[in-house]
Design a protein around this motif. Structure first.
Motif, PDB file in Angstrom:
ATOM      1  N   ALA A   1       0.840  -1.201   0.000  1.00  0.00           N
ATOM      2  CA  ALA A   1       0.000   0.000   0.000  1.00  0.00           C
ATOM      3  C   ALA A   1       0.875   1.251   0.000  1.00  0.00           C
ATOM      4  CB  ALA A   1      -0.938  -0.011   1.196  1.00  0.00           C
ATOM      5  N   ALA A   2       1.949   1.235   0.775  1.00  0.00           N
ATOM      6  CA  ALA A   2       2.879   2.368   0.821  1.00  0.00           C
ATOM      7  C   ALA A   2       3.520   2.591  -0.556  1.00  0.00           C
ATOM      8  CB  ALA A   2       3.936   2.152   1.891  1.00  0.00           C
ATOM      9  N   PHE A   3       3.826   1.498  -1.260  1.00  0.00           N
ATOM     10  CA  PHE A   3       4.388   1.612  -2.604  1.00  0.00           C
ATOM     11  C   PHE A   3       3.388   2.286  -3.541  1.00  0.00           C
ATOM     12  CE2 PHE A   3       5.118   0.333  -6.926  1.00  0.00           C
ATOM     13  CZ  PHE A   3       6.479   0.520  -7.075  1.00  0.00           C
ATOM     14  N   VAL A   4       2.123   1.857  -3.488  1.00  0.00           N
ATOM     15  CA  VAL A   4       1.076   2.457  -4.328  1.00  0.00           C
ATOM     16  C   VAL A   4       0.963   3.951  -4.031  1.00  0.00           C
ATOM     17  CG1 VAL A   4      -1.433   2.557  -4.680  1.00  0.00           C
ATOM     18  CG2 VAL A   4      -0.254   0.346  -4.690  1.00  0.00           C
ATOM     19  N   ILE A   5       0.987   4.294  -2.763  1.00  0.00           N
ATOM     20  CA  ILE A   5       0.869   5.701  -2.387  1.00  0.00           C
ATOM     21  C   ILE A   5       2.065   6.496  -2.899  1.00  0.00           C
ATOM     22  CG2 ILE A   5       0.874   7.285  -0.412  1.00  0.00           C
ATOM     23  CD1 ILE A   5      -0.823   5.006   1.018  1.00  0.00           C
TER      24      ILE A   5
ATOM     25  N   LEU B   1      -1.267  11.952   4.583  1.00  0.00           N
ATOM     26  CA  LEU B   1      -1.178  10.497   4.695  1.00  0.00           C
ATOM     27  C   LEU B   1      -0.944  10.056   6.131  1.00  0.00           C
ATOM     28  CD1 LEU B   1      -0.819   7.614   3.517  1.00  0.00           C
ATOM     29  CD2 LEU B   1       1.605   8.192   3.208  1.00  0.00           C
ATOM     30  N   GLU B   2      -1.679   9.025   6.527  1.00  0.00           N
ATOM     31  CA  GLU B   2      -1.445   8.304   7.776  1.00  0.00           C
ATOM     32  C   GLU B   2      -1.530   6.826   7.429  1.00  0.00           C
ATOM     33  OE1 GLU B   2      -3.743   9.752  11.234  1.00  0.00           O
ATOM     34  OE2 GLU B   2      -4.546  11.218   9.807  1.00  0.00           O
TER      35      GLU B   2
ATOM     36  N   TYR C   1      -4.798   1.329  10.178  1.00  0.00           N
ATOM     37  CA  TYR C   1      -5.531   2.053   9.150  1.00  0.00           C
ATOM     38  C   TYR C   1      -4.590   2.763   8.171  1.00  0.00           C
ATOM     39  CZ  TYR C   1      -4.727   6.317  11.875  1.00  0.00           C
ATOM     40  OH  TYR C   1      -4.151   7.358  12.551  1.00  0.00           O
ATOM     41  N   ILE C   2      -5.173   3.046   7.003  1.00  0.00           N
ATOM     42  CA  ILE C   2      -4.543   3.867   5.975  1.00  0.00           C
ATOM     43  C   ILE C   2      -5.524   4.995   5.713  1.00  0.00           C
ATOM     44  CG2 ILE C   2      -3.758   3.979   3.589  1.00  0.00           C
ATOM     45  CD1 ILE C   2      -3.293   0.906   3.797  1.00  0.00           C
ATOM     46  N   ALA C   3      -5.048   6.226   5.764  1.00  0.00           N
ATOM     47  CA  ALA C   3      -5.930   7.362   5.526  1.00  0.00           C
ATOM     48  C   ALA C   3      -5.188   8.436   4.751  1.00  0.00           C
ATOM     49  CB  ALA C   3      -6.435   7.915   6.853  1.00  0.00           C
TER      50      ALA C   3
ATOM     51  N   ILE D   1     -10.364   6.394   4.155  1.00  0.00           N
ATOM     52  CA  ILE D   1      -9.968   5.822   5.446  1.00  0.00           C
ATOM     53  C   ILE D   1     -10.233   4.328   5.362  1.00  0.00           C
ATOM     54  CG2 ILE D   1     -10.285   5.822   7.939  1.00  0.00           C
ATOM     55  CD1 ILE D   1     -11.442   8.678   7.630  1.00  0.00           C
ATOM     56  N   PHE D   2      -9.175   3.564   5.266  1.00  0.00           N
ATOM     57  CA  PHE D   2      -9.283   2.115   5.156  1.00  0.00           C
ATOM     58  C   PHE D   2      -8.824   1.503   6.472  1.00  0.00           C
ATOM     59  CE2 PHE D   2      -7.814  -2.120   3.915  1.00  0.00           C
ATOM     60  CZ  PHE D   2      -8.962  -2.577   3.285  1.00  0.00           C
TER      61      PHE D   2
END
Length: 154
Positions: free
Chosen positions: A22-26, A36-37, A42-44, A55-56
């Motif tokens: 997910a961090a790579f996609v972001i 970004l958090e 969670y990912i937001a 907010i995932f």
């Protein structure tokens, strides 16, 4: 104008691999991601003004309204993260999206909205994750496509 992505995840903490991807996609879409958090719970982030904050979490029902006319922007990292969740969490991740609904589906080929097609291709090229498409009818009798991970066994 926007459209909805909605999901249900029966999980509380994310795996290290999911967070890394997910961090790579972001990072790959950094121009579209603000505030970004990201952590194990969670990912937001925010994107375009006027659309929902994504907010995932590992909690039950959630949704995010994004822009159907600009998926290469704010919508792309959201859809990619949702696909990664389907890949990593399998049956515990239920995903629905207006982009996977009747008005966007080509019945013969099961092609979905062009935004989702782009993201499916991106996830395939980036992570080598592929998804089978299965037609179904939802609770309001609308045709939809379910994306099912194709796990390779070697």
């Amino acid at each position: 104008m926007g459209y909805l992505h909605y999901w249900e995840l029966e999980r509380h903490n994310f795996t290290d691999e999911f967070i890394k991807e997910a961090a790579f996609v972001i990072a790959d879409n950094v121009d579209e991601v603000k505030e970004l958090e990201i952590n194990k719970k969670y990912i937001a982030f925010n994107g375009w003004n006027g659309f929902d904050r994504f907010i995932f979490t590992g909690n039950r029902d959630s949704y995010c309204k994004t822009g159907i006319f600009s998926p290469e922007n704010y919508d792309k990292p959201i859809c990619a993260i949702l696909l990664l969740a389907v890949w990593h969490f399998g049956e515990s991740m239920h995903l629905e999206s207006d982009g996977l609904a009747t008005i966007h589906i080509e019945p013969e080929t099961k092609r979905v909205s062009w935004a989702w097609e782009e993201v499916l291709q991106y996830v395939k090229e980036t992570f080598n994750y592929q998804f089978q498409r299965e037609s179904y009818r939802d609770e309001v009798d609308q045709d939809r496509i379910k994306l099912i991970p194709i796990y390779k066994t070697n």
